[in-house]
Design a protein around this motif. Sequence first.
Motif: not given
Length: 298
Positions: A146-168
């Motif tokens: 089952q494919e569960l959605a994820t959330v991704t946050a990106r900075l304008d310098d190219g760094q990124e971080l993902s979460g399965l539950n949430e991003v704060f």
Amino acid sequence: MANPRLVIVHRRTELQELLDRHATRGQAEFFLRTRGRSIQDVQERHDRLTAALVTVRAAVPGEWRRADVERADLSRFLLTPEDIIAVVGQDGLVANAAKYLNGQPVIGIDPEPGANPGVLVRHTPAAAAALLSDAAKAGPERLLCQELATVTARLDDGQELSGLNEVFIGHTSHQSARYQLTTPDGRAERQSSSGLIISTGTGATGWCASIAMERGGRALPAPTDSRLAWFVREAWPSPITGTSLTEGMLEAGETLRITVASDQLVVFGDGMEDDRLTASWGQEITVQLGERPLRLVG
């Protein structure tokens, strides 16, 4: 194609951490007793996890490779496309592992059925062993995911971080976070708040749910929905900050933009504050649906 590798993810038990801290079992027992707890309960939980790990390790097909990794080492562990991930522990451990994955199937294994909600750790050790046996016969590609959605946050310098539950996104010490928020339809507002939560449907039963309930109840996405819910926590009205844009949905392809207006804001996912991004004054953070859903078996 290389033979599959089963990567068994787990975390150190409370008993192991107590022995690390107090050196001997007797000292650990005394420490727990002064706090009204029994070492027997801690030992039993340790034994259940150990037994689950033994069952899973014994079930690895003979032609497969195997690796063990503790939660603390996940960020340094090199995963490969042919890996199958067996997470043995609580639901949160699946979320911790999800941010490091790129399409590998995950079998969530509950060492203490009845003690955990079992939202993500859906299989007993015995059931997981049967799954591995079937996968060895029919091929790993036959694992039903089952494919569960994820959330991704990106900075304008190219760094990124993902979460399965949430991003704060907020201040490092949970003081007032100052920023400008821009919604997908172009509305913008300067805000001072306790931070933002951007949640998937999996996270909609946790932190996000408490915020939604406080606001009288809101429709939240399901785990497999390709959309996110976002909330601003405790927005503060002032002559230069507003409170009109405090919640909404992000559909697939839509982006929420946060422009930092203080010395720094931090971004972390699934409660893992030590694994975070830091954005300074003027930097832009964009948040959207993740491109790599979690493939959860069963």
